[in-house]
Design an enzyme around this catalytic site. Structure first.
Site, PDB file in Angstrom:
ATOM      1  CG  ASN A   1      -1.630   1.290   1.518  1.00  0.00           C
ATOM      2  OD1 ASN A   1      -2.094   2.215   1.154  1.00  0.00           O
ATOM      3  ND2 ASN A   1      -3.031   0.643   2.496  1.00  0.00           N
TER       4      ASN A   1
ATOM      5  CD  GLU B   1      -7.172   0.989   3.755  1.00  0.00           C
ATOM      6  OE1 GLU B   1      -7.937   1.816   3.320  1.00  0.00           O
ATOM      7  OE2 GLU B   1      -5.928   1.314   4.543  1.00  0.00           O
TER       8      GLU B   1
END
Length: 400
Positions: A16, A385
């Site tokens: 990420n 996430e």
């Protein structure tokens, strides 16, 4: 890659990549617990890396890391790779999953990144200039480090792609909608995780009318009915809606015309104001970090907090109207998960919506923080996430 469907000694990496950070997680072929997780922050001359194992214990980085190795996304990724090789020498990498902020109108599900897909994602960079280039820098770095290993894109916009047309468009000539000028919504990976958790925690509530507040340095709220997105506070770009750490949130377009015509600012200068100098930082003239503002006690810090709270209350009212009522409010994100004060401030004055907090539960950071007699449930659910990306990668490459 695994051979003949044997994934027993395989794992996959989740990346990420942000503007100055890189979050990472390493997962085995099965299971939801990360073998390794952590982040590189302040990528550049002052880069700092923190990695931990499945038990939460700090993992020493690979030997030989020199000053400057954390100066770029590529360098930071190489330090992570060397650390993985040190601690998991027998693990074969089967795939790499990436958070991609913008998938445009065309991508509504995770997929393997091909050269054509990469070109499309590069063309979307003007839609999310603060995020997309860095996301794609992580993809390129992983491609260079792992030639031949599938790179899987998971999109923050995908969760919102089925929202009704009236919540997907602007009041502009229709040609703009056809050109892709739409309300995309963001933080979709977080909302996907939260809605999944809600189905486990409270199935009846999950089937009803829920607003999820993802509050952090980037902040948005999403109205969800029966697990599907109805409307979002964010729009064409990650600038809209709530005030954020350094982003302005909702703004009258006339202000932008003023900046152009009266201040003679260039588009790049305006972008810098909107993305980097506004929000909590601009209002407080102190910090973009809510923890710093809560501790400061200055009038400027207080007005920044007041504005943040007002925008959250206003968006919550609008989203509840879109749902035709509200059954649950869910706090998530760095501020939503950790700030007792902000949760309490947002919920005060919302008794007319059936919202009433239990102060003790709120102070304890309990999952359920609403009062027993409250008509509307209020919960705190920690987002994940990276796990959403991990599960998506499994499905795309056939590990699920």
């Amino acid at each position: 890659m695994a051979v003949n469907g044997d994934w027993s000694d395989c794992g996959f990496l989740v990346l990420n990549a942000g503007s100055s950070s890189l979050k990472v997680a390493l997962f085995a072929a099965t299971g939801d617990e990360a073998l390794l997780s952590g982040k590189v922050e302040k990528i550049g001359p002052d880069g700092v890396i923190q990695l931990k194992d499945a038990q939460g214990q700090a993992l020493p980085v690979a030997e030989g890391v020199a000053e400057g190795d954390l100066g770029t996304h590529t360098g930071a990724l190489m330090v992570v790779i060397r650390t993985i090789q040190r601690h998991f020498p027998a693990l074969r990498l089967a795939a790499v999953g990436h958070r991609i902020v913008h998938g445009g109108p065309q991508f509504n599900a995770p997929l393997v990144i091909t050269p054509d897909v990469m070109r499309t994602l590069e063309a979307l960079a003007p839609f999310a200039p603060l995020h997309q280039p860095h996301n794609l820098a992580g993809v390129r770095a992983a491609m260079a480090a792992f030639p031949g290993v599938p790179q899987v894109a998971c999109f923050d916009t995908a969760f919102h792609r089925d929202q009704p047309f009236v919540n997907d468009t602007f009041g502009l000539p229709s040609r703009y909608y056809e050109q892709g000028v739409r309300r995309y919504g963001f933080h979709g990976l977080s909302y996907e995780y939260i809605t999944g958790q809600m189905r486990q925690l409270a199935p009846q509530l999950a089937a009803g009318r829920v607003v999820v507040a993802h509050l952090g340095n980037g902040a948005s709220m999403c109205a969800v009915h029966d697990g599907r997105a109805v409307a979002s506070s964010m729009g064409f770009s990650p600038l809209d809606g709530l005030a954020m750490g350094t982003r302005c949130g909702q703004i009258d377009p006339g202000v932008l015309l003023y900046m152009l015509d009266q201040e003679k600012l260039s588009s790049a200068e305006i972008a810098r104001v909107l993305y980097h100098e506004s929000g909590l930082l601009g209002l407080s003239e102190l910090s973009n970090d809510m923890r710093t503002l809560e501790a400061a006690g200055t009038p400027q810090a207080q007005r920044a907090i007041d504005y943040f709270v007002m925008r959250a209350q206003r968006e919550l009212g609008a989203l509840a109207a879109q749902l035709g009522g509200l059954d649950a409010l869910v706090f998530s994100g760095g501020i939503g998960e950790n700030s007792v004060l902000i949760r309490a401030r947002i919920c005060e004055r919302l008794g007319w919506m059936g919202i009433e907090l239990d102060p003790a539960r709120n102070a304890e950071h309990a999952t359920w923080i609403s009062a027993e007699q409250a008509r509307t449930a209020v919960l705190v659910v920690r987002t994940h996430e990276e796990l959403v990306i991990a599960r998506s990668v499994r499905a795309v490459v056939g590990m699920a």
